[in-house]
Design a protein around this motif. Structure first.
Motif, PDB file in Angstrom:
ATOM      1  N   GLU A 177      49.193  78.867  53.443  1.00 34.30           N
ATOM      2  CA  GLU A 177      48.780  77.599  52.851  1.00 34.30           C
ATOM      3  C   GLU A 177      48.032  77.813  51.536  1.00 34.30           C
ATOM      4  O   GLU A 177      48.149  77.030  50.604  1.00 34.30           O
ATOM      5  N   TYR A 178      47.242  78.902  51.506  1.00 29.13           N
ATOM      6  CA  TYR A 178      46.438  79.182  50.308  1.00 29.13           C
ATOM      7  C   TYR A 178      46.212  80.682  50.210  1.00 29.13           C
ATOM      8  O   TYR A 178      45.909  81.344  51.197  1.00 29.13           O
ATOM      9  N   GLU A 179      46.339  81.214  49.009  1.00 32.84           N
ATOM     10  CA  GLU A 179      46.130  82.645  48.794  1.00 32.84           C
ATOM     11  C   GLU A 179      45.345  82.831  47.495  1.00 32.84           C
ATOM     12  O   GLU A 179      45.609  82.156  46.496  1.00 32.84           O
ATOM     13  N   ARG A 180      44.398  83.770  47.554  1.00 36.95           N
ATOM     14  CA  ARG A 180      43.557  83.995  46.370  1.00 36.95           C
ATOM     15  C   ARG A 180      43.089  85.441  46.327  1.00 36.95           C
ATOM     16  O   ARG A 180      42.613  85.989  47.327  1.00 36.95           O
ATOM     17  N   LYS A 205      48.991  77.980  57.604  1.00 36.15           N
ATOM     18  CA  LYS A 205      49.196  76.641  58.144  1.00 36.15           C
ATOM     19  C   LYS A 205      50.483  76.638  58.962  1.00 36.15           C
ATOM     20  O   LYS A 205      51.349  77.506  58.784  1.00 36.15           O
ATOM     21  N   HIS A 256      42.135  73.938  57.040  1.00 37.11           N
ATOM     22  CA  HIS A 256      41.801  73.718  55.622  1.00 37.11           C
ATOM     23  C   HIS A 256      40.316  73.406  55.451  1.00 37.11           C
ATOM     24  O   HIS A 256      39.641  73.985  54.591  1.00 37.11           O
ATOM     25  N   TYR A 315      37.955  77.925  49.038  1.00 32.66           N
ATOM     26  CA  TYR A 315      38.840  77.300  48.056  1.00 32.66           C
ATOM     27  C   TYR A 315      38.059  76.979  46.774  1.00 32.66           C
ATOM     28  O   TYR A 315      38.575  77.109  45.670  1.00 32.66           O
ATOM     29  N   ARG A 316      36.825  76.536  46.956  1.00 33.05           N
ATOM     30  CA  ARG A 316      36.042  76.068  45.807  1.00 33.05           C
ATOM     31  C   ARG A 316      35.020  77.098  45.312  1.00 33.05           C
ATOM     32  O   ARG A 316      34.245  76.819  44.413  1.00 33.05           O
TER      33      ARG A 316
END
Length: 218
Positions: free
Chosen positions: A55-58, A74, A90, A97-98
């Motif tokens: 869902e999110y990668e950083r 997800k 999430h 994320y932030r």
């Protein structure tokens, strides 16, 4: 005499036709029965496994502030349960994320140049999907380290979210099984004779052999 032979032949033909008809009916019945059995034998093993995707990668390194390598999953499935599960994951990792240079101290609680690694495992047992998100934070500057696990359980047959207690019950485990496994394993290094299950809930996941794997700091 010719009439008699003709009558005999006609009777034989009728009997043969009847026999063929009976055999056809029996054969058709066998085929129908076979088809019905196949329809009724559809088992949960044929339930399509839910697809768990990123869902999110950083991946970011701000020298002296933080280094972060995270992958958040997800469930790629339709339905309200999957939607709710994804929203929960999430929201519980929203801080990452932030995260930025300005709010790092607030979010990370004063760590000195922390290294943040977040990954996940997907284990399927009894048509249930268990997603275990493992977070590791450590710092070479202040010699600190934290390990934690967040588990999310999704019943692929009923299309619903399960609690930890429900999931453990379905795979044949209890809270007592988990605590005893910890005491007889890692707990021996600390001479523990008793431990509360609540203190372990965010420090283990269940592997493919239905055994608890513990993630704790040294």
């Amino acid at each position: 005499m010719k009439y008699l032979k003709k009558k005999v032949i006609q009777n034989c033909m009728k009997r043969l036709g009847s026999a063929i008809l009976c055999m056809g009916i029996i054969f058709a019945g066998i085929l129908l029965s076979s088809c019905q059995c196949k329809t009724l034998s559809i088992s949960p093993d044929n339930v399509e496994a839910s697809n768990v995707i990123v869902e999110y990668e950083r991946h970011e390194d701000l020298n002296g502030i933080y280094r972060i390598d995270i992958v958040i999953p997800k469930v790629d499935a339709a339905g309200e349960a999957a939607k709710t599960l994804n929203e929960t994951i999430h929201s519980e990792f929203m801080d990452y994320y932030r995260l930025n240079a300005e709010n790092a101290n607030e979010i990370l609680g004063g760590w000195k140049y922390p290294q943040i690694n977040i990954s996940y495992k997907v284990i399927r047992l009894e048509q249930m999907c268990a997603i275990s998100v493992i977070t590791e934070i450590h710092s070479e500057e202040d010699q600190g380290k934290e390990l934690s696990v967040r588990n999310y359980y999704y019943d692929e047959i009923e299309k619903e979210i399960l609690s930890m207690e429900e999931y453990l019950k379905k795979v044949g485990l209890t809270a007592e099984d988990i605590t005893q496994a910890f005491i007889s394993g890692i707990g021996r290094d600390y001479h523990l004779e008793q431990v509360e299950f609540s203190s372990l809930q965010n420090h283990f996941y269940i592997n493919g052999e239905k055994e608890p794997v513990f993630c704790v700091s040294d």
